[in-house]
Design a protein around this motif. Sequence first.
Motif, PDB file in Angstrom:
ATOM      1  N   GLY A   2       7.338 -22.827  -7.325  1.00 20.09           N
ATOM      2  CA  GLY A   2       8.638 -22.480  -6.885  1.00 20.09           C
ATOM      3  C   GLY A   2       8.375 -22.364  -5.119  1.00 20.09           C
ATOM      4  N   GLU A   3       7.211 -22.002  -4.684  1.00 18.10           N
ATOM      5  CA  GLU A   3       6.908 -22.144  -3.393  1.00 18.10           C
ATOM      6  C   GLU A   3       5.458 -22.699  -3.429  1.00 18.10           C
ATOM      7  OE1 GLU A   3       8.143 -21.204  -0.713  1.00 18.10           O
ATOM      8  OE2 GLU A   3       9.990 -19.793  -1.185  1.00 18.10           O
ATOM      9  N   GLU A   4       5.142 -23.296  -2.100  1.00 18.21           N
ATOM     10  CA  GLU A   4       3.986 -23.649  -2.226  1.00 18.21           C
ATOM     11  C   GLU A   4       2.756 -22.936  -1.137  1.00 18.21           C
ATOM     12  OE1 GLU A   4       3.305 -27.846  -0.845  1.00 18.21           O
ATOM     13  OE2 GLU A   4       5.477 -28.172  -1.203  1.00 18.21           O
ATOM     14  N   PRO A  13       5.034  -1.976  -4.307  1.00 22.25           N
ATOM     15  CA  PRO A  13       6.078  -1.649  -3.729  1.00 22.25           C
ATOM     16  C   PRO A  13       7.008  -2.790  -3.425  1.00 22.25           C
ATOM     17  CG  PRO A  13       4.427  -0.962  -2.145  1.00 22.25           C
ATOM     18  CD  PRO A  13       3.804  -1.403  -3.346  1.00 22.25           C
ATOM     19  N   SER A  14       8.093  -2.593  -3.245  1.00 20.54           N
ATOM     20  CA  SER A  14       9.224  -3.663  -2.670  1.00 20.54           C
ATOM     21  C   SER A  14       8.337  -4.540  -1.467  1.00 20.54           C
ATOM     22  CB  SER A  14      10.593  -2.994  -2.469  1.00 20.54           C
ATOM     23  OG  SER A  14      11.461  -4.126  -1.930  1.00 20.54           O
ATOM     24  N   GLY A  15       8.477  -5.845  -1.554  1.00 22.63           N
ATOM     25  CA  GLY A  15       8.148  -6.586  -0.492  1.00 22.63           C
ATOM     26  C   GLY A  15       6.530  -6.744  -0.425  1.00 22.63           C
ATOM     27  N   ALA A  16       6.017  -6.302  -1.510  1.00 18.94           N
ATOM     28  CA  ALA A  16       4.402  -6.447  -1.593  1.00 18.94           C
ATOM     29  C   ALA A  16       4.084  -7.686  -1.611  1.00 18.94           C
ATOM     30  CB  ALA A  16       3.887  -5.543  -2.849  1.00 18.94           C
ATOM     31  N   GLY A  17       4.846  -8.749  -2.196  1.00 18.56           N
ATOM     32  CA  GLY A  17       4.372 -10.222  -2.546  1.00 18.56           C
ATOM     33  C   GLY A  17       4.469 -10.551  -4.007  1.00 18.56           C
ATOM     34  N   LYS A  18       4.733  -9.633  -4.874  1.00 20.97           N
ATOM     35  CA  LYS A  18       4.717  -9.935  -6.248  1.00 20.97           C
ATOM     36  C   LYS A  18       5.609 -11.292  -6.670  1.00 20.97           C
ATOM     37  CE  LYS A  18       6.779  -5.964  -7.261  1.00 20.97           C
ATOM     38  NZ  LYS A  18       7.175  -5.368  -5.874  1.00 20.97           N
ATOM     39  N   THR A  19       6.890 -11.270  -6.317  1.00 18.12           N
ATOM     40  CA  THR A  19       7.651 -12.664  -6.682  1.00 18.12           C
ATOM     41  C   THR A  19       7.171 -13.646  -5.864  1.00 18.12           C
ATOM     42  OG1 THR A  19       9.495 -11.122  -6.872  1.00 18.12           O
ATOM     43  CG2 THR A  19      10.206 -13.496  -6.256  1.00 18.12           C
ATOM     44  N   THR A  20       6.512 -13.505  -4.647  1.00 19.59           N
ATOM     45  CA  THR A  20       5.818 -14.750  -4.165  1.00 19.59           C
ATOM     46  C   THR A  20       4.713 -15.189  -4.833  1.00 19.59           C
ATOM     47  OG1 THR A  20       6.558 -13.963  -1.989  1.00 19.59           O
ATOM     48  CG2 THR A  20       4.846 -15.513  -2.027  1.00 19.59           C
TER      49      THR A  20
HETATM   50  N1  LIG Z   1      11.936 -17.090   1.683  1.00 16.36           N
HETATM   51  C1  LIG Z   1      11.460 -16.188   2.208  1.00 16.36           C
HETATM   52  N2  LIG Z   1      11.486 -16.434   3.607  1.00 16.36           N
HETATM   53  C2  LIG Z   1      10.984 -15.394   4.448  1.00 16.36           C
HETATM   54  N3  LIG Z   1      10.306 -14.305   3.981  1.00 16.36           N
HETATM   55  C3  LIG Z   1      10.186 -14.031   2.878  1.00 16.36           C
HETATM   56  C4  LIG Z   1      10.740 -15.008   1.900  1.00 16.36           C
HETATM   57  N4  LIG Z   1      10.599 -14.501   0.457  1.00 16.36           N
HETATM   58  C5  LIG Z   1      10.221 -13.225   0.537  1.00 16.36           C
HETATM   59  N5  LIG Z   1       9.916 -13.039   1.945  1.00 16.36           N
HETATM   60  C6  LIG Z   1       9.212 -11.914   2.276  1.00 16.36           C
HETATM   61  O1  LIG Z   1       7.958 -11.673   1.971  1.00 16.36           O
HETATM   62  C7  LIG Z   1       7.581 -10.299   1.495  1.00 16.36           C
HETATM   63  C8  LIG Z   1       7.237 -10.302  -0.124  1.00 16.36           C
HETATM   64  O2  LIG Z   1       8.496 -10.761  -0.780  1.00 16.36           O
HETATM   65  P1  LIG Z   1       8.316 -10.675  -2.169  1.00 16.36           P
HETATM   66  O3  LIG Z   1       9.748 -11.136  -2.968  1.00 16.36           O
HETATM   67  O4  LIG Z   1       7.403 -11.602  -2.825  1.00 16.36           O
HETATM   68  O5  LIG Z   1       8.037  -9.081  -2.698  1.00 16.36           O
HETATM   69  P2  LIG Z   1       8.246  -8.186  -4.024  1.00 16.36           P
HETATM   70  O6  LIG Z   1       6.895  -7.647  -4.376  1.00 16.36           O
HETATM   71  O7  LIG Z   1       8.550  -9.227  -5.245  1.00 16.36           O
HETATM   72  O8  LIG Z   1       9.266  -7.207  -3.597  1.00 16.36           O
HETATM   73  P3  LIG Z   1      10.382  -6.678  -4.784  1.00 16.36           P
HETATM   74  O9  LIG Z   1       9.576  -5.585  -5.498  1.00 16.36           O
HETATM   75  O10 LIG Z   1      11.367  -6.194  -3.718  1.00 16.36           O
HETATM   76  O11 LIG Z   1      10.795  -8.011  -5.517  1.00 16.36           O
HETATM   77  C9  LIG Z   1       8.670  -9.617   1.663  1.00 16.36           C
HETATM   78  O12 LIG Z   1       8.709  -8.835   3.008  1.00 16.36           O
HETATM   79  C10 LIG Z   1      10.048 -10.751   1.878  1.00 16.36           C
HETATM   80  O13 LIG Z   1      10.906 -10.185   2.907  1.00 16.36           O
END
Ligand SMILES: Nc1ncnc2c1ncn2[C@@H]1O[C@H](COP(=O)(O)OP(=O)(O)OP(=O)(O)O)[C@@H](O)[C@H]1O
Length: 227
Positions: A51-53, A36-43
Amino acid sequence: MIHLFRVSKIYAPNYPALVDIHLEIEKGEFVFLSGPSGAGKTTLLKLLFRGEEATEGQIIVNGRNVTRLNGRGVARLRQEIGLVFQEFRLLPTMTVLDNVALAAEVVGTPVRESRKKAFNLLRELGLKDRHDAKPPALSGGEQQRVAIARALVNDPILVLADEPTGNLDAEMADETMRLFARIHDRGTTIVIATHDAGLLKRFSYRAVFLQRGRLLGDSKFAGEAAT
Ligand SMILES: Nc1ncnc2c1ncn2[C@@H]1O[C@H](COP(=O)(O)OP(=O)(O)OP(=O)(O)O)[C@@H](O)[C@H]1O
Ligand SMILES: [Mg+2]
């Protein structure tokens, strides 16, 4: 190809976006990062191309210890990776051909060769009539194909795509997925982050499931799958 060992990412001041992630992806695999959204996929994708450490843990991508790279090492790592974003990120005032060719030129490919590679890729992706157009004049699906061409122009061994179908209708989304499948058939490793459960159903690749920063399931390992 990709090894993550006890990886955590804590965004400042103390938000745990990824917690104790273990993950192995073999060369040539096709993997969905789902959840789901916020799970951490993009991270997680960002950690793979620095792109991040990571806050903790070890990350190896194509034999490189990503957590220990210097600036030059990061540049070399990124040359081996093709990145595709949801919002395409094309340069609106440059032609389609130049958008793709520029990505090759910036890593040192001679201009003529860059343009030739871009031309051939655009033809392969069904865009040869559009190479003089500017991105705003293209449909969403066409822009996505240009973005994919740009990601492929340096012959990456790994393609990372973040919600590549998020801005497309179902038909264009499936078309884009078939394009990734063709790239995969050539031996390229593909990792796609998506929260679109329908996509996972229609394309039965390995799916890794994240929730609140934790890896809760992996279709590769029967019995562990959370869905
Ligand atoms: N630069 C940042 N600073 C602080 N918190 C962050 C940052 N980037 C992401 N987060 C938080 O880390 C968590 C994971 O974010 P991420 O973008 O990895 O989720 P996601 O799975 O890609 O979500 P989505 O499906 O909405 O793209 C989220 O709760 C987000 O708010
Ligand atoms: Mg995301």
